[in-house]
Design an enzyme around this catalytic site. Structure first.
Site, PDB file in Angstrom:
ATOM      1  N   HIS A   1       2.423   5.852  13.690  1.00 27.38           N
ATOM      2  CA  HIS A   1       1.605   6.318  12.904  1.00 27.38           C
ATOM      3  C   HIS A   1       0.212   5.919  13.292  1.00 27.38           C
ATOM      4  O   HIS A   1      -1.089   6.126  12.783  1.00 27.38           O
ATOM      5  CB  HIS A   1       1.742   5.658  11.419  1.00 27.38           C
ATOM      6  CG  HIS A   1       1.288   4.155  11.218  1.00 27.38           C
ATOM      7  ND1 HIS A   1       1.644   3.262  12.207  1.00 27.38           N
ATOM      8  CD2 HIS A   1       0.251   3.558  10.347  1.00 27.38           C
ATOM      9  CE1 HIS A   1       1.023   1.947  11.852  1.00 27.38           C
ATOM     10  NE2 HIS A   1       0.250   2.400  10.584  1.00 27.38           N
TER      11      HIS A   1
ATOM     12  N   ASP B   1       0.811  -1.228   0.163  1.00 33.24           N
ATOM     13  CA  ASP B   1      -0.114   0.024   0.189  1.00 33.24           C
ATOM     14  C   ASP B   1       0.841   1.291  -0.072  1.00 33.24           C
ATOM     15  O   ASP B   1       0.823   2.037   0.831  1.00 33.24           O
ATOM     16  CB  ASP B   1      -1.083  -0.057   1.107  1.00 33.24           C
ATOM     17  CG  ASP B   1      -2.014   0.661   0.980  1.00 33.24           C
ATOM     18  OD1 ASP B   1      -2.148   1.618  -0.027  1.00 33.24           O
ATOM     19  OD2 ASP B   1      -2.871   0.995   1.830  1.00 33.24           O
TER      20      ASP B   1
ATOM     21  N   HIS C   1      -8.263   0.896   6.952  1.00 33.25           N
ATOM     22  CA  HIS C   1      -8.407   2.298   6.457  1.00 33.25           C
ATOM     23  C   HIS C   1      -9.814   2.838   6.793  1.00 33.25           C
ATOM     24  O   HIS C   1     -10.980   2.096   6.985  1.00 33.25           O
ATOM     25  CB  HIS C   1      -8.468   2.319   4.708  1.00 33.25           C
ATOM     26  CG  HIS C   1      -7.048   1.928   4.240  1.00 33.25           C
ATOM     27  ND1 HIS C   1      -7.124   1.343   2.948  1.00 33.25           N
ATOM     28  CD2 HIS C   1      -5.866   2.231   4.745  1.00 33.25           C
ATOM     29  CE1 HIS C   1      -5.656   1.126   3.055  1.00 33.25           C
ATOM     30  NE2 HIS C   1      -4.947   1.781   3.809  1.00 33.25           N
TER      31      HIS C   1
ATOM     32  N   GLU D   1     -12.932   9.639   9.092  1.00 36.86           N
ATOM     33  CA  GLU D   1     -13.549   9.885  10.443  1.00 36.86           C
ATOM     34  C   GLU D   1     -13.821  11.322  10.796  1.00 36.86           C
ATOM     35  O   GLU D   1     -12.846  12.099  10.707  1.00 36.86           O
ATOM     36  CB  GLU D   1     -12.746   9.190  11.758  1.00 36.86           C
ATOM     37  CG  GLU D   1     -13.231   9.361  13.120  1.00 36.86           C
ATOM     38  CD  GLU D   1     -12.314   8.254  13.959  1.00 36.86           C
ATOM     39  OE1 GLU D   1     -12.557   7.255  13.958  1.00 36.86           O
ATOM     40  OE2 GLU D   1     -11.537   8.767  14.745  1.00 36.86           O
TER      41      GLU D   1
END
EC number: 6.5.1.8
Length: 379
Positions: free
Chosen positions: A294, A75, A137, A140
């Site tokens: 992250h 990704d 993924h 929000e």
């Protein structure tokens, strides 16, 4: 874990962790394995480190003369964008916002084609633009919970309105790039001046542009459905390769699930039922290879989640969090895999980075509405 932050596992392997950081042994083994790759100089595990498919997630790797596409993963360009919306926080009703959103899993319709062309040249994977994808993924809506350093907030930040966080990447495009690379070259990496290296780097840059465009189109799509306006505050990749200097040596910095510390303020999210932190990186993050965590990081493997949770929680109960926020996810298996319980506590991740002198928290946000999928996710 010991109390030292950071911890030196070997001369060239560092772990950003303190006595409250939970990291599984398998993840540390994977981290140490990467240090033995030819021409690898330094490796750093972040506090959200967890085991991946052969290589760990939540880490940065610095090599010289050779780089490793497999360390970036499939990704390429996966990352986070934070948008300031004009949706009033005090009026936010999660169920109403979810209803207005409807299903955004399908490709963007014809009316979006002129906008897509403005953002990105015609692309073989164009149909995936504006879609979130599967796995971890999400997009929000968040509301400000606490502001620690109001003078450090980004320009255009409005604590009275909702923020929109978009977490997505290059969809099937990055996956295709890695698959072709591994079929041709395995996991042995590429000499930096080879034609194969140049070809990969060109595709890698293309995937980064695609991922950034995808996050932008997801945000614009959602804002349009809410009849809202928005402004992008930040956008950073977490999976990418960078030609740079570290400690006076020029080489290749691989980030796999790691936030760059040299892009200004960044948002580090918890699970979908936990806080997210807007943080300012320290001026010198060399010890962590100029990288930060992250997110919260997985605590359990995906295959374990349903067995651990289904006797305690129904899928429906996991769609409403302790904050009263809603999670839109019609894929029952994914509801369990992405449950907050499957992730580490974000406060422990933030604390470990503070103890290492890497960050200063600026604000804390909490979820209002999380969108994952209205159907069964793919990709």
């Amino acid at each position: 874990m010991g109390t030292q932050t950071p911890q030196y596992l070997s001369e060239n392997t560092v772990l950003i962790a303190d006595s409250h950081t939970w990291i599984e042994g398998n993840a540390i083994q994977q981290l140490q394995t990467t240090t033995r790759l030819p021409q690898m100089r330094r490796v750093t595990g972040m506090p959200d480190l967890h085991a991946g498919r052969g290589y760990p997630v939540g880490a940065a790797f610095f090599s010289s003369g050779r780089f490793y596409p497999a360390l970036i993963g499939n990704d390429i360009g996966c990352g986070m964008a934070l948008w300031q919306t004009d949706l009033a926080a005090h009026k936010a009703k999660p169920a109403k916002l979810a209803k207005q959103l409807g299903n955004i899993d399908a490709p963007l319709d014809e009316s979006w084609q002129p906008r897509i062309r403005e953002i990105l040249p015609p692309h073989p994977f164009q149909v995936a633009l504006g879609t979130i994808g599967g796995g971890n993924h999400f997009a929000e809506l968040q509301t400000v919970d606490t502001v620690y350093r109001p003078e450090r907030l980004p320009e255009n930040f409005n604590a009275a309105c909702l923020q929109l966080l978009v977490h997505s990447g290059s969809r099937g495009f990055g996956q295709q790039i890695l698959r072709r690379h591994v079929e041709a070259h395995g996991h042995s990496g590429l000499p930096e001046n080879s034609p194969e290296a140049a070809a990969y780097l060109a595709e890698h840059q293309n995937a980064l542009a695609f991922a950034r465009a995808n996050r932008q189109l997801i945000a614009e799509r959602m804002l349009a459905l809410w009849g809202a306006q928005g402004r992008r505050l930040l956008d950073v990749h977490h999976n990418f390769l960078q030609h740079t200097a570290v400690g006076g040596e020029t080489g290749w910095l691989h980030r796999k699930g790691a936030t760059p510390s040299d892009c200004g303020l960044v948002l580090i999210p918890g699970s979908r039922g936990d806080y997210s932190y807007l943080v300012e990186p320290a001026a010198d993050c060399t010890v962590a290879l100029n990288s930060l965590a992250h997110g919260a990081g997985r605590k359990w493997q995906r295959s374990e989640c349903k067995g651990r949770l289904s006797h305690k929680y129904s899928a429906d109960s996991l769609r409403r969090t302790a904050f009263g926020s809603l999670v839109v996810c019609a894929d029952k298996a994914l509801v369990y895999e992405e449950a907050p319980q499957a992730y580490k506590n974000i406060d422990s991740i933030i604390a470990a980075m503070q103890h290492a002198g890497l960050i200063e928290p600026i604000a804390r946000l909490k979820p209002v509405l999380t969108y994952k999928t209205s159907g069964v996710c793919g990709g």
